[in-house]
Design a protein around this motif. Sequence first.
Motif, PDB file in Angstrom:
ATOM      1  N   PHE A 425       6.863  -5.110  12.998  1.00  0.00           N
ATOM      2  CA  PHE A 425       7.583  -5.303  11.749  1.00  0.00           C
ATOM      3  C   PHE A 425       6.660  -6.044  10.780  1.00  0.00           C
ATOM      4  CE2 PHE A 425      10.763  -5.314  15.160  1.00  0.00           C
ATOM      5  CZ  PHE A 425      11.595  -4.291  14.738  1.00  0.00           C
ATOM      6  N   VAL A 426       6.673  -5.632   9.521  1.00  0.00           N
ATOM      7  CA  VAL A 426       5.828  -6.286   8.531  1.00  0.00           C
ATOM      8  C   VAL A 426       6.451  -6.090   7.152  1.00  0.00           C
ATOM      9  CG1 VAL A 426       4.327  -4.277   8.082  1.00  0.00           C
ATOM     10  CG2 VAL A 426       3.409  -6.606   7.819  1.00  0.00           C
ATOM     11  N   ASN A 427       6.196  -7.035   6.261  1.00  0.00           N
ATOM     12  CA  ASN A 427       6.692  -6.960   4.892  1.00  0.00           C
ATOM     13  C   ASN A 427       5.589  -6.572   3.925  1.00  0.00           C
ATOM     14  OD1 ASN A 427       9.374  -7.906   5.432  1.00  0.00           O
ATOM     15  ND2 ASN A 427       8.563  -9.981   5.605  1.00  0.00           N
ATOM     16  N   LEU A 428       5.944  -5.802   2.912  1.00  0.00           N
ATOM     17  CA  LEU A 428       5.199  -5.729   1.666  1.00  0.00           C
ATOM     18  C   LEU A 428       5.939  -6.635   0.700  1.00  0.00           C
ATOM     19  CD1 LEU A 428       4.489  -1.901   1.556  1.00  0.00           C
ATOM     20  CD2 LEU A 428       2.817  -3.714   1.973  1.00  0.00           C
ATOM     21  N   MET A 429       5.227  -7.611   0.110  1.00  0.00           N
ATOM     22  CA  MET A 429       5.931  -8.727  -0.521  1.00  0.00           C
ATOM     23  C   MET A 429       6.654  -8.375  -1.818  1.00  0.00           C
ATOM     24  SD  MET A 429       4.541 -12.508  -1.576  1.00  0.00           S
ATOM     25  CE  MET A 429       4.868 -13.287  -0.007  1.00  0.00           C
ATOM     26  N   TRP A 430       5.956  -7.729  -2.768  1.00  0.00           N
ATOM     27  CA  TRP A 430       6.539  -7.481  -4.094  1.00  0.00           C
ATOM     28  C   TRP A 430       6.506  -5.993  -4.411  1.00  0.00           C
ATOM     29  CZ3 TRP A 430       8.992 -11.085  -6.907  1.00  0.00           C
ATOM     30  CH2 TRP A 430       8.723 -12.433  -6.667  1.00  0.00           C
ATOM     31  N   PRO A 431       7.641  -5.372  -4.762  1.00  0.00           N
ATOM     32  CA  PRO A 431       8.979  -5.817  -4.398  1.00  0.00           C
ATOM     33  C   PRO A 431       9.151  -5.658  -2.887  1.00  0.00           C
ATOM     34  CG  PRO A 431       9.091  -3.623  -5.344  1.00  0.00           C
ATOM     35  CD  PRO A 431       7.659  -4.065  -5.447  1.00  0.00           C
ATOM     36  N   THR A 432       9.928  -6.516  -2.284  1.00  0.00           N
ATOM     37  CA  THR A 432       9.983  -6.556  -0.823  1.00  0.00           C
ATOM     38  C   THR A 432      10.404  -5.229  -0.212  1.00  0.00           C
ATOM     39  OG1 THR A 432      10.314  -8.924  -0.607  1.00  0.00           O
ATOM     40  CG2 THR A 432      11.251  -7.553   1.116  1.00  0.00           C
ATOM     41  N   MET A 433       9.601  -4.792   0.748  1.00  0.00           N
ATOM     42  CA  MET A 433       9.962  -3.709   1.651  1.00  0.00           C
ATOM     43  C   MET A 433       9.609  -4.172   3.054  1.00  0.00           C
ATOM     44  SD  MET A 433       8.821  -0.167  -0.259  1.00  0.00           S
ATOM     45  CE  MET A 433       7.438  -0.843  -1.168  1.00  0.00           C
ATOM     46  N   THR A 434      10.543  -4.079   3.975  1.00  0.00           N
ATOM     47  CA  THR A 434      10.285  -4.409   5.376  1.00  0.00           C
ATOM     48  C   THR A 434      10.100  -3.102   6.135  1.00  0.00           C
ATOM     49  OG1 THR A 434      11.545  -6.459   5.243  1.00  0.00           O
ATOM     50  CG2 THR A 434      11.175  -5.548   7.437  1.00  0.00           C
ATOM     51  N   LEU A 435       8.979  -3.015   6.847  1.00  0.00           N
ATOM     52  CA  LEU A 435       8.591  -1.787   7.544  1.00  0.00           C
ATOM     53  C   LEU A 435       8.649  -1.990   9.047  1.00  0.00           C
ATOM     54  CD1 LEU A 435       7.432  -1.443   4.642  1.00  0.00           C
ATOM     55  CD2 LEU A 435       5.434  -0.365   5.671  1.00  0.00           C
ATOM     56  N   ALA A 436       9.023  -0.932   9.752  1.00  0.00           N
ATOM     57  CA  ALA A 436       8.927  -0.871  11.210  1.00  0.00           C
ATOM     58  C   ALA A 436       7.887   0.184  11.558  1.00  0.00           C
ATOM     59  CB  ALA A 436      10.276  -0.520  11.827  1.00  0.00           C
ATOM     60  N   ILE A 437       6.837  -0.221  12.265  1.00  0.00           N
ATOM     61  CA  ILE A 437       5.715   0.666  12.587  1.00  0.00           C
ATOM     62  C   ILE A 437       5.685   0.913  14.088  1.00  0.00           C
ATOM     63  CG2 ILE A 437       3.215   0.946  12.514  1.00  0.00           C
ATOM     64  CD1 ILE A 437       3.193  -0.933  10.086  1.00  0.00           C
ATOM     65  N   THR A 438       5.645   2.161  14.475  1.00  0.00           N
ATOM     66  CA  THR A 438       5.581   2.533  15.891  1.00  0.00           C
ATOM     67  C   THR A 438       4.383   3.429  16.127  1.00  0.00           C
ATOM     68  OG1 THR A 438       7.098   4.379  15.456  1.00  0.00           O
ATOM     69  CG2 THR A 438       8.074   2.345  16.286  1.00  0.00           C
ATOM     70  N   GLY A 439       3.958   3.486  17.389  1.00  0.00           N
ATOM     71  CA  GLY A 439       2.820   4.321  17.738  1.00  0.00           C
ATOM     72  C   GLY A 439       2.226   3.914  19.070  1.00  0.00           C
ATOM     73  N   PRO A 440       1.073   4.465  19.411  1.00  0.00           N
ATOM     74  CA  PRO A 440       0.443   4.220  20.715  1.00  0.00           C
ATOM     75  C   PRO A 440      -0.326   2.892  20.731  1.00  0.00           C
ATOM     76  CG  PRO A 440      -0.874   5.769  19.459  1.00  0.00           C
ATOM     77  CD  PRO A 440       0.354   5.494  18.633  1.00  0.00           C
ATOM     78  N   TRP A 441       0.401   1.795  20.832  1.00  0.00           N
ATOM     79  CA  TRP A 441      -0.204   0.473  20.723  1.00  0.00           C
ATOM     80  C   TRP A 441      -1.250   0.219  21.812  1.00  0.00           C
ATOM     81  CZ3 TRP A 441       0.198  -1.667  16.284  1.00  0.00           C
ATOM     82  CH2 TRP A 441       1.350  -1.480  15.502  1.00  0.00           C
ATOM     83  N   ARG A 442      -1.078   0.813  22.983  1.00  0.00           N
ATOM     84  CA  ARG A 442      -2.021   0.565  24.087  1.00  0.00           C
ATOM     85  C   ARG A 442      -3.307   1.386  23.967  1.00  0.00           C
ATOM     86  NH1 ARG A 442      -0.901  -4.180  26.538  1.00  0.00           N
ATOM     87  NH2 ARG A 442       1.356  -4.448  26.712  1.00  0.00           N
ATOM     88  N   ARG A 443      -3.410   2.171  22.892  1.00  0.00           N
ATOM     89  CA  ARG A 443      -4.549   3.073  22.737  1.00  0.00           C
ATOM     90  C   ARG A 443      -5.772   2.379  22.150  1.00  0.00           C
ATOM     91  NH1 ARG A 443      -3.789   7.465  18.296  1.00  0.00           N
ATOM     92  NH2 ARG A 443      -4.867   5.848  17.103  1.00  0.00           N
ATOM     93  N   VAL A 444      -5.665   1.125  21.826  1.00  0.00           N
ATOM     94  CA  VAL A 444      -6.739   0.421  21.121  1.00  0.00           C
ATOM     95  C   VAL A 444      -8.076   0.630  21.837  1.00  0.00           C
ATOM     96  CG1 VAL A 444      -6.369  -1.774  22.289  1.00  0.00           C
ATOM     97  CG2 VAL A 444      -7.397  -1.752  20.030  1.00  0.00           C
ATOM     98  N   LYS A 445      -9.146   0.837  21.055  1.00  0.00           N
ATOM     99  CA  LYS A 445     -10.442   1.248  21.591  1.00  0.00           C
ATOM    100  C   LYS A 445     -11.416   0.104  21.787  1.00  0.00           C
ATOM    101  CE  LYS A 445     -10.088   5.791  19.402  1.00  0.00           C
ATOM    102  NZ  LYS A 445     -10.711   6.701  18.416  1.00  0.00           N
ATOM    103  N   ALA A 446     -11.020  -1.126  21.480  1.00  0.00           N
ATOM    104  CA  ALA A 446     -11.953  -2.240  21.605  1.00  0.00           C
ATOM    105  C   ALA A 446     -11.272  -3.407  22.293  1.00  0.00           C
ATOM    106  CB  ALA A 446     -12.428  -2.657  20.226  1.00  0.00           C
ATOM    107  N   SER A 447     -12.023  -4.140  23.076  1.00  0.00           N
ATOM    108  CA  SER A 447     -11.454  -5.270  23.804  1.00  0.00           C
ATOM    109  C   SER A 447     -12.193  -6.546  23.424  1.00  0.00           C
ATOM    110  CB  SER A 447     -11.574  -5.036  25.310  1.00  0.00           C
ATOM    111  OG  SER A 447     -12.934  -4.906  25.670  1.00  0.00           O
TER     112      SER A 447
END
Length: 447
Positions: A425-447
């Motif tokens: 979940f994240v906000n864009l501040m002005w004007p406020t929009m709250t977003l829900a982002i989904t996807g392959p979170w475990r796919r990250v390519k760097a450790s």
Amino acid sequence: MQISRRQFNFGLGSIAFAGIAARAYSQIPPQARSEVPGYGALVRDPNNLIDLPKGFSYRVISRFGNIMDDGFLVPSAGDGMGAFAAGKGKVALVRNHELNIRDGRFGPFPGKVADDFVAYDRGKDGMPLPGGTTTLIYDLKSQRVEKQWLSLSGTLRNCAGGITPWGSWLTCEENVTRAGDTVGKDHGYIFEVPSGHMGLVNPVPLKAMGRFNHEAACIDPRTGIAYLTEDRDDSLLYRFLPNDKGELAKGGKLEALVLDGIGDSRNWSEATVVRGKSYSARWVPLDNPEAPEDDLRKRGAAKGATLFARGEGIWWGNDELYFTCTDGGAAKFGQIFRLRPGVTGEVDKLDLFYESTDGGAYNYGDNLCVMPTGHLMVCEDQYTDITDNHLRGITPAGKAYTFAKSRVQTEFAGACFAPDGSTLFVNLMWPTMTLAITGPWRRVKAS
């Protein structure tokens, strides 16, 4: 173009600095400067809101002006935010709104409110001050908001904050206005908002936690100690030792961090702290935490406390915490510090986890959270002439990558993950929009 809240509030001195920063930024080549691949290249959003890597998608789940279930409006200036398990696959989101005294037109009230309306403070027009928090109940399966309401009212510039292990949100006032002609009470406090509370909470300022330009807070679940950041160029890092673990309203002691021999961690004129080195830390007590003269940081520095460059987001990880310093570092593009509090008598250790030398890779990090992968997710809040903000990932090795790019002229804020790790979940501040982002979170390519 949306003018940054910080451009407005910092005045002429900051406008001059913004000009310098803009010239520096203009010299950066336009190509992406990610230090590691992360989740891969961004895909241009056909709706011109945010670009994300392949496989990720977003929903706008709440926006400024929506009518909430209590009849009030979703305010603008959505900033810090926390996500809490609410049972049956649902999440309670508590969201800050960084509104100031004269921002009533961006607030929650479509008209006058009753005299018995529960608010911490009112302006000279009798209306509750527009800052505060809203709470949303989000169903992860249906990906819909079930209800939302105003949960704290009458405060000012609720900037960031932090979650507690006992399921509440600590909302922080980044404003130290004193009672007088414009407001009826002193400001600059932390307020606690239980995530499961329906309706407005009783607004009790946690005065023992200090009165200053509060930014964010996190709690060590092992000890109950709270760690607090301050958004000033000459800020300190504070900790609050509660008299009773989990009962912040019962008072406690406020202290500031000292790195012996290092009075300034900002690295502006010389590299006093370097990456790869761990520094022993101790703490000095601060009396009179309500600080009517707004001088806690000055009194702390006089006792040897170390200065930080605008402490902002702070988040608890795995037996350690991370916090951002917006314009720290020789290039003034930002720093991230890591503190490992000692237990059973061990000394606390601080290290410089990340310092940006390239605005194309990381520029003015603000709110942050620890991702389920152990990486950091940082919200940019840069205010050069080109307002080009991103969500930046930082690997456990301290390498940066780009996760998202805003296509609107505002900052990202309030990044936090659902307890099951499925949704950011994240906000864009002005004007406020709250977003829900989904996807392959475990796919990250760097450790």
